[in-house]
Design a protein around this motif. Structure first.
Motif, PDB file in Angstrom:
ATOM      1  N   MET A   1      -2.327  89.667 -78.965  1.00 25.48           N
ATOM      2  CA  MET A   1      -0.876  89.872 -78.906  1.00 25.48           C
ATOM      3  C   MET A   1      -0.425  90.908 -79.944  1.00 25.48           C
ATOM      4  O   MET A   1       0.419  91.753 -79.644  1.00 25.48           O
ATOM      5  CB  MET A   1      -0.188  88.521 -79.147  1.00 25.48           C
ATOM      6  N   ARG A   2      -0.977  90.812 -81.152  1.00 24.99           N
ATOM      7  CA  ARG A   2      -0.610  91.735 -82.207  1.00 24.99           C
ATOM      8  C   ARG A   2      -1.015  93.160 -81.847  1.00 24.99           C
ATOM      9  O   ARG A   2      -0.291  94.114 -82.131  1.00 24.99           O
ATOM     10  CB  ARG A   2      -1.291  91.295 -83.494  1.00 24.99           C
ATOM     11  N   LYS A   3      -2.171  93.320 -81.206  1.00 28.51           N
ATOM     12  CA  LYS A   3      -2.650  94.639 -80.801  1.00 28.51           C
ATOM     13  C   LYS A   3      -1.705  95.246 -79.767  1.00 28.51           C
ATOM     14  O   LYS A   3      -1.418  96.449 -79.804  1.00 28.51           O
ATOM     15  CB  LYS A   3      -4.065  94.512 -80.227  1.00 28.51           C
ATOM     16  N   ARG A   4      -1.180  94.446 -78.880  1.00 30.64           N
ATOM     17  CA  ARG A   4      -0.253  94.941 -77.860  1.00 30.64           C
ATOM     18  C   ARG A   4       1.047  95.420 -78.501  1.00 30.64           C
ATOM     19  O   ARG A   4       1.595  96.455 -78.102  1.00 30.64           O
ATOM     20  CB  ARG A   4       0.030  93.841 -76.835  1.00 30.64           C
ATOM     21  N   VAL A   5       1.539  94.678 -79.489  1.00 36.33           N
ATOM     22  CA  VAL A   5       2.772  95.065 -80.181  1.00 36.33           C
ATOM     23  C   VAL A   5       2.562  96.399 -80.886  1.00 36.33           C
ATOM     24  O   VAL A   5       3.421  97.287 -80.843  1.00 36.33           O
ATOM     25  CB  VAL A   5       3.211  93.967 -81.179  1.00 36.33           C
ATOM     26  N   HIS A   6       1.401  96.580 -81.512  1.00 35.91           N
ATOM     27  CA  HIS A   6       1.116  97.842 -82.189  1.00 35.91           C
ATOM     28  C   HIS A   6       1.038  98.993 -81.191  1.00 35.91           C
ATOM     29  O   HIS A   6       1.502 100.101 -81.484  1.00 35.91           O
ATOM     30  CB  HIS A   6      -0.196  97.738 -82.985  1.00 35.91           C
ATOM     31  N   ARG A   7       0.450  98.750 -80.035  1.00 30.97           N
ATOM     32  CA  ARG A   7       0.364  99.803 -79.011  1.00 30.97           C
ATOM     33  C   ARG A   7       1.749 100.228 -78.545  1.00 30.97           C
ATOM     34  O   ARG A   7       2.030 101.418 -78.375  1.00 30.97           O
ATOM     35  CB  ARG A   7      -0.464  99.336 -77.823  1.00 30.97           C
ATOM     36  N   VAL A   8       2.617  99.250 -78.312  1.00 29.29           N
ATOM     37  CA  VAL A   8       3.975  99.555 -77.852  1.00 29.29           C
ATOM     38  C   VAL A   8       4.753 100.293 -78.953  1.00 29.29           C
ATOM     39  O   VAL A   8       5.452 101.276 -78.676  1.00 29.29           O
ATOM     40  CB  VAL A   8       4.709  98.259 -77.421  1.00 29.29           C
ATOM     41  N   ALA A   9       4.595  99.840 -80.198  1.00 31.53           N
ATOM     42  CA  ALA A   9       5.297 100.495 -81.296  1.00 31.53           C
ATOM     43  C   ALA A   9       4.803 101.931 -81.465  1.00 31.53           C
ATOM     44  O   ALA A   9       5.604 102.850 -81.679  1.00 31.53           O
ATOM     45  CB  ALA A   9       5.098  99.699 -82.589  1.00 31.53           C
ATOM     46  N   ASN A  10       3.489 102.149 -81.365  1.00 31.20           N
ATOM     47  CA  ASN A  10       2.950 103.506 -81.468  1.00 31.20           C
ATOM     48  C   ASN A  10       3.432 104.378 -80.326  1.00 31.20           C
ATOM     49  O   ASN A  10       3.763 105.551 -80.521  1.00 31.20           O
ATOM     50  CB  ASN A  10       1.417 103.476 -81.489  1.00 31.20           C
ATOM     51  N   PHE A  11       3.490 103.830 -79.121  1.00 31.91           N
ATOM     52  CA  PHE A  11       3.973 104.572 -77.961  1.00 31.91           C
ATOM     53  C   PHE A  11       5.422 105.018 -78.177  1.00 31.91           C
ATOM     54  O   PHE A  11       5.769 106.183 -77.958  1.00 31.91           O
ATOM     55  CB  PHE A  11       3.863 103.707 -76.696  1.00 31.91           C
ATOM     56  N   LEU A  12       6.270 104.108 -78.647  1.00 33.98           N
ATOM     57  CA  LEU A  12       7.672 104.445 -78.888  1.00 33.98           C
ATOM     58  C   LEU A  12       7.814 105.457 -80.028  1.00 33.98           C
ATOM     59  O   LEU A  12       8.641 106.380 -79.950  1.00 33.98           O
ATOM     60  CB  LEU A  12       8.468 103.180 -79.195  1.00 33.98           C
ATOM     61  N   ALA A  13       6.996 105.322 -81.057  1.00 32.29           N
ATOM     62  CA  ALA A  13       7.069 106.251 -82.184  1.00 32.29           C
ATOM     63  C   ALA A  13       6.664 107.656 -81.746  1.00 32.29           C
ATOM     64  O   ALA A  13       7.311 108.641 -82.113  1.00 32.29           O
ATOM     65  CB  ALA A  13       6.177 105.762 -83.322  1.00 32.29           C
ATOM     66  N   PHE A  14       5.598 107.780 -80.951  1.00 29.51           N
ATOM     67  CA  PHE A  14       5.180 109.102 -80.484  1.00 29.51           C
ATOM     68  C   PHE A  14       6.207 109.704 -79.533  1.00 29.51           C
ATOM     69  O   PHE A  14       6.465 110.904 -79.561  1.00 29.51           O
ATOM     70  CB  PHE A  14       3.806 109.034 -79.812  1.00 29.51           C
ATOM     71  N   ASN A  15       6.809 108.868 -78.688  1.00 33.24           N
ATOM     72  CA  ASN A  15       7.858 109.381 -77.804  1.00 33.24           C
ATOM     73  C   ASN A  15       9.032 109.913 -78.623  1.00 33.24           C
ATOM     74  O   ASN A  15       9.587 110.973 -78.307  1.00 33.24           O
ATOM     75  CB  ASN A  15       8.335 108.298 -76.848  1.00 33.24           C
ATOM     76  N   LEU A  16       9.424 109.202 -79.659  1.00 33.47           N
ATOM     77  CA  LEU A  16      10.514 109.646 -80.518  1.00 33.47           C
ATOM     78  C   LEU A  16      10.144 110.938 -81.239  1.00 33.47           C
ATOM     79  O   LEU A  16      10.962 111.858 -81.345  1.00 33.47           O
ATOM     80  CB  LEU A  16      10.858 108.555 -81.537  1.00 33.47           C
ATOM     81  N   LEU A  17       8.896 111.032 -81.707  1.00 33.47           N
ATOM     82  CA  LEU A  17       8.436 112.237 -82.381  1.00 33.47           C
ATOM     83  C   LEU A  17       8.478 113.440 -81.443  1.00 33.47           C
ATOM     84  O   LEU A  17       8.996 114.499 -81.797  1.00 33.47           O
ATOM     85  CB  LEU A  17       7.012 112.032 -82.900  1.00 33.47           C
ATOM     86  N   PHE A  18       7.955 113.306 -80.243  1.00 30.36           N
ATOM     87  CA  PHE A  18       7.936 114.432 -79.315  1.00 30.36           C
ATOM     88  C   PHE A  18       9.335 114.795 -78.841  1.00 30.36           C
ATOM     89  O   PHE A  18       9.632 115.971 -78.607  1.00 30.36           O
ATOM     90  CB  PHE A  18       7.016 114.147 -78.119  1.00 30.36           C
ATOM     91  N   PHE A  19      10.217 113.818 -78.717  1.00 34.23           N
ATOM     92  CA  PHE A  19      11.597 114.114 -78.363  1.00 34.23           C
ATOM     93  C   PHE A  19      12.271 114.925 -79.470  1.00 34.23           C
ATOM     94  O   PHE A  19      12.989 115.889 -79.201  1.00 34.23           O
ATOM     95  CB  PHE A  19      12.369 112.817 -78.096  1.00 34.23           C
ATOM     96  N   ALA A  20      12.015 114.563 -80.738  1.00 38.55           N
ATOM     97  CA  ALA A  20      12.587 115.307 -81.856  1.00 38.55           C
ATOM     98  C   ALA A  20      12.038 116.728 -81.889  1.00 38.55           C
ATOM     99  O   ALA A  20      12.779 117.690 -82.124  1.00 38.55           O
ATOM    100  CB  ALA A  20      12.285 114.583 -83.172  1.00 38.55           C
ATOM    101  N   LEU A  21      10.740 116.901 -81.651  1.00 37.99           N
ATOM    102  CA  LEU A  21      10.158 118.241 -81.610  1.00 37.99           C
ATOM    103  C   LEU A  21      10.746 119.057 -80.465  1.00 37.99           C
ATOM    104  O   LEU A  21      11.004 120.251 -80.607  1.00 37.99           O
ATOM    105  CB  LEU A  21       8.636 118.153 -81.478  1.00 37.99           C
TER     106      LEU A  21
END
Length: 77
Positions: A1-21
């Motif tokens: 469960m913890r691994k899934r939360v980290h995957r989702v958080a990383n996915f959202l963080a990268f999406n936010l990063l690429f949107f800012a770029l």
């Protein structure tokens, strides 16, 4: 469960990063509609100066630094 939360958080963080770029480097704001061009010059708001000619004496211009090599004082070497 913890691994899934980290995957989702990383996915959202990268999406936010690429949107800012994308916003910083790729997306261009639409240009505003140009204001009507005036053919006549408007008169100046005032005719005259507010500054006295005496300000030159109160704010002297800095003199350039002398770049000539200065000989060392006797007995210092």
């Amino acid at each position: 469960m913890r691994k899934r939360v980290h995957r989702v958080a990383n996915f959202l963080a990268f999406n936010l990063l690429f949107f800012a770029l994308y916003l910083n480097f790729i997306y261009k704001d639409p240009t505003s509609i140009p204001v009507s061009v005036k053919n006549q010059q408007e008169p100046a708001a005032f005719s005259g100066t507010l500054v006295d000619n005496k300000t030159e004496t109160t704010h002297p211009v800095a003199q350039p630094v002398n770049t000539e090599k200065i000989a060392p004082a006797k007995g210092t070497h």
